[in-house]
Enzyme design. Structure first.
Site, short mmCIF file in Angstrom:
data_model
loop_
_atom_site.label_atom_id
_atom_site.label_comp_id
_atom_site.label_asym_id
_atom_site.label_seq_id
_atom_site.Cartn_x
_atom_site.Cartn_y
_atom_site.Cartn_z
N LYS A 88 38.20 56.77 49.94
CA LYS A 88 38.55 58.15 50.30
C LYS A 88 38.18 59.09 49.15
O LYS A 88 37.92 58.64 48.03
CB LYS A 88 40.05 58.22 50.61
CG LYS A 88 40.92 57.76 49.45
CD LYS A 88 42.34 57.44 49.88
CE LYS A 88 43.15 57.02 48.66
NZ LYS A 88 44.52 56.60 49.01
N ARG A 146 56.42 58.56 53.19
CA ARG A 146 55.27 59.46 53.26
C ARG A 146 54.76 59.30 54.68
O ARG A 146 55.34 59.88 55.58
CB ARG A 146 54.25 59.07 52.17
CG ARG A 146 53.24 60.14 51.88
CD ARG A 146 52.35 59.80 50.70
NE ARG A 146 51.51 58.63 50.94
CZ ARG A 146 50.55 58.22 50.12
NH1 ARG A 146 50.29 58.89 49.00
NH2 ARG A 146 49.82 57.16 50.39
N TYR A 188 37.92 80.80 23.76
CA TYR A 188 38.98 81.68 24.25
C TYR A 188 40.24 81.55 23.41
O TYR A 188 40.65 80.45 23.04
CB TYR A 188 39.33 81.31 25.70
CG TYR A 188 38.33 81.81 26.71
CD1 TYR A 188 38.09 83.17 26.88
CD2 TYR A 188 37.62 80.91 27.50
CE1 TYR A 188 37.18 83.63 27.81
CE2 TYR A 188 36.71 81.36 28.45
CZ TYR A 188 36.49 82.72 28.60
OH TYR A 188 35.59 83.16 29.52
N MET A 248 35.63 77.11 31.53
CA MET A 248 35.28 76.69 32.89
C MET A 248 34.03 75.81 32.91
O MET A 248 33.97 74.80 33.61
CB MET A 248 35.06 77.92 33.78
CG MET A 248 34.79 77.57 35.23
SD MET A 248 34.40 79.02 36.23
CE MET A 248 35.94 79.93 36.15
C1 LIG Z 1 44.69 55.45 48.25
C2 LIG Z 1 45.32 54.28 48.91
C3 LIG Z 1 45.09 52.98 48.43
C4 LIG Z 1 44.40 52.70 47.12
O1 LIG Z 1 45.32 52.93 46.08
P1 LIG Z 1 44.98 52.73 44.51
O2 LIG Z 1 46.26 53.03 43.85
O3 LIG Z 1 43.92 53.73 44.19
O4 LIG Z 1 44.51 51.34 44.33
C5 LIG Z 1 45.59 51.92 49.17
N1 LIG Z 1 46.31 52.15 50.30
C6 LIG Z 1 46.58 53.38 50.77
C7 LIG Z 1 47.39 53.55 51.99
C8 LIG Z 1 46.11 54.49 50.09
O5 LIG Z 1 46.39 55.72 50.53
#
Ligand SMILES: *Cc1c(COP(=O)(O)O)cnc(C)c1O
Length: 343
Positions: free
Chosen positions: A35, A127, A243, A291
């Protein structure tokens, strides 16, 4: 056109990290969370390399992320499930299935024919996920569940929560017809074989992050930011730089101005704390991170000049401690202006 900053990406380290996590996963399959564009590194390039190494289960958050990776022909689980607006994409994208998170998502999926899906069970993180009570009331009956999963809230800590969540998944897993159970993210893999079940879902550690100091595998750095020197100058004793003039030169100093800043994910927390590197020489960041620019003291490598490249120290656990950002933020913040160069 080439950019004045690049992210050197070590494909060998990525694959080695996955193999190390797969070994720790034992009999369980080892997937990959890709992701947020592969945690900022570039999801396509990550998926190609891990699929080649034998990874068969990839996790994205949204259907747009799934659509971008679908041409690679891999199996994708979409962690955020299906909204009404996602159903057309879910039907059209071969190889992608939702992780159903709510009773409404389950109903929507059933109404559309109920093909293969995954289900997220909430075991205490509060969650996303369906509850054990909903499952006991029959919510999932008859559904074609590939993976029943849950997610650890505190996998990077010791404490009672991990075993409690594990127990809750086991209890529900005994009553649900799912082909596989899954609980562990990167940190969860470090908790040992009680937590790996049938499938693990590492993200952070694939990309060089260390979920905890005592993690039981050597994890290699994958992402190496490098920036080009745009100007070399000399600060005279008493001159300030950047800055708010937060740094005053204690003596005459050779300084390089680098093409990287907080808009690239080189956060302001590195001001006066980060280091760049040329050969073995450490080049301290002086003054505020801007930046698009930073300044480094090149006393240790005074031959550096306009147009030369230097690396930024970006060991994730150390960089996190220095900058006050999490390792996750450091990775996913790496911006769009880098040329991403894989080896
Ligand atoms: C992002 C995520 C992972 C991976 O987690 P890491 O801590 O990056 O290894 C696994 N399972 C779910 C449901 C996630 O949202």
């Amino acid at each position: 056109m080439t950019a004045p900053l690049r992210l050197r990406l070590d494909g060998g380290a990525l694959v080695d990290n996955w193999r190390a996590l797969a070994a720790l996963s034992g009999d369980a399959a080892c997937g990959a969370a890709v992701k947020a564009d592969g945690y900022g590194l570039g999801a396509r390039e990550v998926v190609v390399r891990l699929a080649e190494a034998g990874c068969r289960d990839f996790f994205v958050a949204t259907w747009a992320e799934a659509a971008a990776l679908a041409p690679l022909g891999v199996t994708l689980s979409v962690l955020h499930g299906v909204r009404a607006e996602d159903m057309a994409a879910a039907a059209a994208i071969a190889g992608a299935r939702p992780v159903l998170n709510t009773a409404a998502q389950v109903a929507r999926w059933r109404a559309a024919g109920g093909g293969a899906c995954d289900v997220m069970l909430d075991t205490g993180m509060n969650r996303l996920g369906v509850s054990a009570n909903e499952v006991a009331a029959g919510l999932l009956d008859g559904l074609a569940i590939e993976t029943l999963m849950s997610h650890l809230a505190c996998g990077d800590e010791d404490g009672p929560m991990n075993a409690r969540q594990r127990g809750a998944l086991v209890a529900v897993g005994e009553r649900v017809a799912a082909r596989r159970l899954s609980l562990a993210n990167s940190a969860g893999i470090g908790l040992g074989r009680d937590y790996t079940f049938d499938l693990t879902r590492p993200g952070l550690a694939l990309y060089g992050g260390l979920p905890r100091a005592d993690f039981p595998a050597a994890i290699r750095q994958v992402a190496w930011p490098e920036a080009q020197i745009l100007q070399r100058r000399t600060l005279h004793a008493g001159d300030t730089i950047g800055y708010n003039a937060t740094f005053t030169a204690p003596r005459d100093l050779p300084v390089a101005i680098l093409n990287i800043g907080y808009a690239d994910g080189y956060w302001r927390g590195f001001s006066g704390r980060g280091t760049a590197r040329a050969g073995g020489a450490a080049l301290p960041v002086i003054g505020r991170v801007s930046m698009d620019l930073i300044a480094v003291d090149i006393s240790a490598a005074p031959a550096l000049d306009e147009g030369d490249w230097v690396g930024l120290d970006f060991d994730l656990s150390r960089a996190a401690a220095l900058s006050g950002m999490s390792q996750y933020e450091l990775l996913t913040g790496l911006g769009a202006r880098f040329d991403r160069v894989w080896s």
